[in-house]
Scaffold this motif. Structure first.
Motif, PDB file in Angstrom:
ATOM      1  N   SER A  85       8.744 -51.406  16.835  1.00  0.00           N
ATOM      2  CA  SER A  85       8.088 -52.651  17.277  1.00  0.00           C
ATOM      3  C   SER A  85       9.025 -53.851  17.310  1.00  0.00           C
ATOM      4  O   SER A  85       8.598 -54.950  17.647  1.00  0.00           O
ATOM      5  N   TYR A 122       4.518 -41.407  11.785  1.00  0.00           N
ATOM      6  CA  TYR A 122       3.691 -42.603  11.992  1.00  0.00           C
ATOM      7  C   TYR A 122       4.151 -43.271  13.284  1.00  0.00           C
ATOM      8  O   TYR A 122       5.215 -43.884  13.337  1.00  0.00           O
ATOM      9  N   ARG A 124       3.516 -45.884  16.506  1.00  0.00           N
ATOM     10  CA  ARG A 124       2.748 -47.103  16.776  1.00  0.00           C
ATOM     11  C   ARG A 124       1.606 -46.794  17.744  1.00  0.00           C
ATOM     12  O   ARG A 124       1.757 -45.993  18.670  1.00  0.00           O
ATOM     13  N   GLY A 125       0.473 -47.423  17.527  1.00  0.00           N
ATOM     14  CA  GLY A 125      -0.733 -47.121  18.290  1.00  0.00           C
ATOM     15  C   GLY A 125      -0.605 -47.346  19.780  1.00  0.00           C
ATOM     16  O   GLY A 125      -1.223 -46.657  20.594  1.00  0.00           O
ATOM     17  N   GLU A 126       0.241 -48.298  20.164  1.00  0.00           N
ATOM     18  CA  GLU A 126       0.391 -48.611  21.587  1.00  0.00           C
ATOM     19  C   GLU A 126       1.064 -47.476  22.353  1.00  0.00           C
ATOM     20  O   GLU A 126       0.881 -47.351  23.562  1.00  0.00           O
ATOM     21  N   TYR A 127       1.846 -46.659  21.647  1.00  0.00           N
ATOM     22  CA  TYR A 127       2.563 -45.572  22.313  1.00  0.00           C
ATOM     23  C   TYR A 127       1.645 -44.373  22.542  1.00  0.00           C
ATOM     24  O   TYR A 127       1.851 -43.288  21.991  1.00  0.00           O
ATOM     25  N   LEU A 128       0.665 -44.544  23.410  1.00  0.00           N
ATOM     26  CA  LEU A 128      -0.305 -43.480  23.688  1.00  0.00           C
ATOM     27  C   LEU A 128       0.342 -42.312  24.431  1.00  0.00           C
ATOM     28  O   LEU A 128       0.151 -41.145  24.074  1.00  0.00           O
ATOM     29  N   LEU A 154       0.622 -36.091  13.101  1.00  0.00           N
ATOM     30  CA  LEU A 154       0.916 -37.283  13.908  1.00  0.00           C
ATOM     31  C   LEU A 154      -0.125 -38.332  13.559  1.00  0.00           C
ATOM     32  O   LEU A 154      -1.320 -38.099  13.701  1.00  0.00           O
ATOM     33  N   HIS A 155       0.350 -39.447  13.069  1.00  0.00           N
ATOM     34  CA  HIS A 155      -0.572 -40.495  12.635  1.00  0.00           C
ATOM     35  C   HIS A 155      -0.322 -41.748  13.460  1.00  0.00           C
ATOM     36  O   HIS A 155       0.782 -42.282  13.470  1.00  0.00           O
ATOM     37  N   ARG A 156      -1.347 -42.193  14.152  1.00  0.00           N
ATOM     38  CA  ARG A 156      -1.175 -43.360  15.023  1.00  0.00           C
ATOM     39  C   ARG A 156      -1.473 -44.658  14.291  1.00  0.00           C
ATOM     40  O   ARG A 156      -2.477 -44.771  13.594  1.00  0.00           O
ATOM     41  N   GLY A 157      -0.611 -45.628  14.465  1.00  0.00           N
ATOM     42  CA  GLY A 157      -0.863 -46.968  13.958  1.00  0.00           C
ATOM     43  C   GLY A 157      -1.894 -47.656  14.839  1.00  0.00           C
ATOM     44  O   GLY A 157      -2.485 -47.045  15.735  1.00  0.00           O
ATOM     45  N   ALA A 158      -2.104 -48.945  14.595  1.00  0.00           N
ATOM     46  CA  ALA A 158      -3.155 -49.628  15.346  1.00  0.00           C
ATOM     47  C   ALA A 158      -2.762 -51.058  15.701  1.00  0.00           C
ATOM     48  O   ALA A 158      -3.619 -51.924  15.852  1.00  0.00           O
ATOM     49  N   GLY A 159      -1.447 -51.297  15.831  1.00  0.00           N
ATOM     50  CA  GLY A 159      -1.030 -52.619  16.271  1.00  0.00           C
ATOM     51  C   GLY A 159      -0.691 -53.537  15.125  1.00  0.00           C
ATOM     52  O   GLY A 159      -1.496 -54.387  14.747  1.00  0.00           O
ATOM     53  N   CYS A 163       4.079 -52.732   9.974  1.00  0.00           N
ATOM     54  CA  CYS A 163       4.018 -51.327   9.552  1.00  0.00           C
ATOM     55  C   CYS A 163       5.315 -50.575   9.847  1.00  0.00           C
ATOM     56  O   CYS A 163       5.464 -49.421   9.447  1.00  0.00           O
TER      57      CYS A 163
ATOM     58  N   TYR B  12      -5.308 -34.793   5.539  1.00  0.00           N
ATOM     59  CA  TYR B  12      -4.576 -35.644   4.592  1.00  0.00           C
ATOM     60  C   TYR B  12      -4.909 -35.287   3.148  1.00  0.00           C
ATOM     61  O   TYR B  12      -6.038 -34.898   2.850  1.00  0.00           O
ATOM     62  N   LEU B  20      -7.752 -45.285   9.759  1.00  0.00           N
ATOM     63  CA  LEU B  20      -7.312 -45.751  11.086  1.00  0.00           C
ATOM     64  C   LEU B  20      -7.784 -44.820  12.207  1.00  0.00           C
ATOM     65  O   LEU B  20      -8.387 -45.287  13.169  1.00  0.00           O
ATOM     66  N   ARG B  24     -10.538 -45.756  15.128  1.00  0.00           N
ATOM     67  CA  ARG B  24     -10.202 -45.600  16.539  1.00  0.00           C
ATOM     68  C   ARG B  24     -11.280 -44.781  17.252  1.00  0.00           C
ATOM     69  O   ARG B  24     -11.722 -45.135  18.341  1.00  0.00           O
ATOM     70  N   TYR B  59      -5.404 -55.133  12.064  1.00  0.00           N
ATOM     71  CA  TYR B  59      -4.672 -54.481  13.159  1.00  0.00           C
ATOM     72  C   TYR B  59      -5.130 -55.000  14.528  1.00  0.00           C
ATOM     73  O   TYR B  59      -6.329 -55.064  14.806  1.00  0.00           O
ATOM     74  N   ASP B  60      -4.152 -55.301  15.364  1.00  0.00           N
ATOM     75  CA  ASP B  60      -4.446 -55.914  16.666  1.00  0.00           C
ATOM     76  C   ASP B  60      -5.208 -55.015  17.640  1.00  0.00           C
ATOM     77  O   ASP B  60      -5.830 -55.502  18.575  1.00  0.00           O
ATOM     78  N   MET B  61      -5.100 -53.717  17.453  1.00  0.00           N
ATOM     79  CA  MET B  61      -5.737 -52.831  18.442  1.00  0.00           C
ATOM     80  C   MET B  61      -7.214 -52.576  18.161  1.00  0.00           C
ATOM     81  O   MET B  61      -7.885 -51.920  18.953  1.00  0.00           O
ATOM     82  N   TYR B 132       0.844 -47.751  30.209  1.00  0.00           N
ATOM     83  CA  TYR B 132       1.851 -48.748  30.580  1.00  0.00           C
ATOM     84  C   TYR B 132       2.144 -48.721  32.074  1.00  0.00           C
ATOM     85  O   TYR B 132       2.252 -47.661  32.682  1.00  0.00           O
TER      86      TYR B 132
END
Lengths: 435, 152
Positions: A85, A122, A124-128, A154-159, A163, B12, B20, B24, B59-61, B132
């Motif tokens: 990020s 981990y 980042r959530g944006e990287y779908l 694989l654990h996705r963040g959320a922005g 992190c 987990y 999270l 989602r 979190y922003d998303m 994107y």
């Protein structure tokens, strides 16, 4: 300059997102070789390679692995930091969408080396898109029976930029707000679920298969002293050919910007370069011959950071740059430590005042004073990441700042950063529907 | 949804780690996270709705308020801004008839700026429902908006 890529090796010749193509290119041979070795030998190879972390801090990976607490009775975890990020940085993304299997192979080798059965990536959530590619690659690896009892989640963040800081990442992975922990205890002793954990960046882990293939002693001959190997440099900003380029460490900045990047568009002049992501001090145009390695950047009083090179042409106002950078860190401050939470806000306010031509000379010193009161006074480096670059803009482009005060406004009418809307501003403005 | 959340949680060592992904999932089901979404996630993971709200708000998303069916996000961080992100943003504002941070009255579009999306050398990065598009120039925006409108 003929450049032999390592991390992105073979990606030009085939679709390495497919396991068959990756195997045809020699993929997973290092894994077989590694699994025939004693775990400690893997760590020895990493130590011999002198590979330094590619996330930003540059800590030697082998050393980090050797710090892991042994005999705790708890599992050891490998956590891959794919929360890329840092503004300017998009290399891990390219590694994940082009050579996902190399990352997975690196995970499996490293897991063997540290005797771990549990890997978490981990991302980042944006990287779908990259998540989907990694998930598909992981399914292929599972079907090919290569996991050998290791689980990779694989654990996705959320922005949340924060992190990417390792202890905030662990908090987030444990299902909490991503706020950094105080260290010690270090993650090598008490990391994920209070167990010994090794946390490494995507690019670092994706290099491991090559280190095993070549041997650490040979790998360390790539690049320059104290900066072994290659880096995938992210080139962006006012440059003709933005993109990721894998080059040996020690490559001159000029070569990346001009020979590979095609120089500055529209015949404009270079004004400044951010050499390692938005959190590092800026270089002036006359420092463009600095080499892209840890020591050369340190000698130029900046850092190689994440290897993100942002090129800035002569239209740009450095006050606006400082403001936009400060706005980012204000937005991303987690709020835990007062100097960062309040200091980034103060930086934004003072920079807005300077940009608007409402400031006095004393406020330049006030700005530097605020930076100084953040630096080194927080649990994590996020506050420093705001203070260091902004202080460097004042230091190295003081004339830009002075002119705003002298002329009562911004003297750069063509600056592309003029009134660019940052998310922190967006939250503040009133709801208004256009007619 | 509760079943799916518990399946995720089984990956987990501690089910709290599933907060999270669970949020989602709930958001994908409902469009945004309302009180019921938090109650559902909390129930599935044996947490409190307040805890889940506290995590989500970091979190922003995660959307605590309704967003449009098409979420248009424009990166305005340094690299994109240097190559014209503000003009791209303004083109979206004028084509969509809303300002950054707003949702159109018909609920079809939300426009917002985001911090670095990680496509810096291919800027300006625009994400539409997290897919994107890069690079986007201000001139490209009318065609993109037309495409989104005709997609319904």
């Amino acid at each position: 300059v003929p450049v032999e890529p390592l991390v992105l090796k073979g990606a030009e010749d085939g679709d390495l997102t497919q396991i068959d193509d990756y195997r045809a290119a020699g993929g997973f041979e290092s894994l077989a070789k590694a699994r025939a070795m004693e775990p400690a030998k893997i760590v020895d190879e990493l130590l011999a390679s002198n590979i330094r972390g590619r996330g930003g801090a540059g800590f030697p990976m082998g050393k980090k692995a050797s710090f892991l607490a042994k005999g705790t009775g708890k599992p050891t975890y490998l956590v891959v930091n794919a929360d890329e990020s840092e503004p300017g940085t998009f290399k891990d993304r390219e590694i994940m969408f082009r050579v996902p299997h190399r990352l997975i192979e690196g995970c499996l080798i490293t897991a063997h080396g540290i005797e771990s059965k549990n890997v978490f990536i981990y991302i980042r959530g944006e990287y779908l898109h990259e998540f989907e590619i990694l998930r598909a690659a992981l399914d292929q690896v599972r079907e090919a029976d290569l996991l050998d009892g290791v689980t990779i989640v694989l654990h996705r963040g959320a922005g949340a930029y924060i992190c990417g800081e390792e202890t905030a990442l662990l908090e987030s992975l444990e299902g909490k707000r991503g706020q950094p922990r105080s260290k010690p205890p270090f993650p090598a002793v008490q990391g994920l679920y209070a167990s010994p954990s090794l946390i490494n960046n995507v690019e670092t882990v994706a290099t491991v298969p090559l280190i095993i293939e070549m041997g650490g002693a040979k790998y360390t001959k790539e690049g320059v002293e104290n900066s072994a190997g290659t880096r995938v440099f992210s080139l962006s900003g006012n440059v003709v050919n933005g993109g990721n380029y894998e080059l040996p460490l020690g490559t001159p900045l000029r070569e990346l910007i001009y020979d590979i990047g095609g120089g500055i568009p529209d015949g404009r002049a270079l004004k400044a370069v951010i050499p390692g992501g938005s959190s590092v001090p800026v270089l002036t145009a006359d420092q463009v011959d600095t080499a892209l390695d840890f020591d050369s950047m340190a000698a130029a009083k900046t850092m190689l950071g994440s290897g993100a090179v942002i090129v800035i042409d002569d239209r740009c106002c450095m006050v606006q740059l400082g403001l936009r950078v400060a706005q980012f860190y204000m937005h991303e401050s987690c709020g835990k430590c007062t100097p960062c939470r309040e200091g980034t806000r103060w930086m934004v306010q003072i920079l807005e005042k300077i940009e608007d031509g409402r400031a006095e000379y004393e406020e330049l010193d006030l700005l530097l004073d605020v930076c100084d009161r953040i630096l080194g006074k927080c649990l994590c480096p996020l506050g420093d990441a705001a203070a260091m670059p902004v202080a460097s803009y004042v230091d190295r482009f003081r004339d830009d700042f002075r002119r705003h005060i002298d002329e009562g406004g911004c003297p750069f009418p063509d600056s592309p950063l003029d009134h660019v809307l940052a998310p922190v501003d967006q939250h503040a403005h009133d709801v208004h529907v256009l007619a | 949804v509760i079943e799916r959340i518990r399946e995720i949680a089984a990956q987990y060592p501690d089910s709290r780690s599933a907060v999270l992904p669970a949020l989602r999932l709930a958001q994908e089901e409902r469009g945004h996270l309302d009180r019921e979404a938090f109650e559902e996630v909390a129930f599935a993971l044996d947490l409190t709705p307040a805890y889940c709200t506290g995590v989500a708000s970091f979190y922003d998303m995660f959307h605590l308020d309704p967003v449009g069916a098409q979420l248009v996000e424009v990166c305005t961080n340094v690299s994109c801004a240097l190559v014209g992100a503000q003009q791209v943003l303004e083109a979206f504002e004028s084509e969509l008839g809303i300002r950054a941070g707003e949702t159109s009255e018909d609920g079809r579009f939300t426009l917002r700026t985001v911090e670095c999306a990680g496509g810096c050398g291919w800027g300006t990065v625009v994400a539409i429902n997290h897919r994107y598009r890069e690079p986007v120039r201000a001139d490209d925006v009318p065609a993109i908006v037309e495409e989104l409108r005709s997609a319904g």
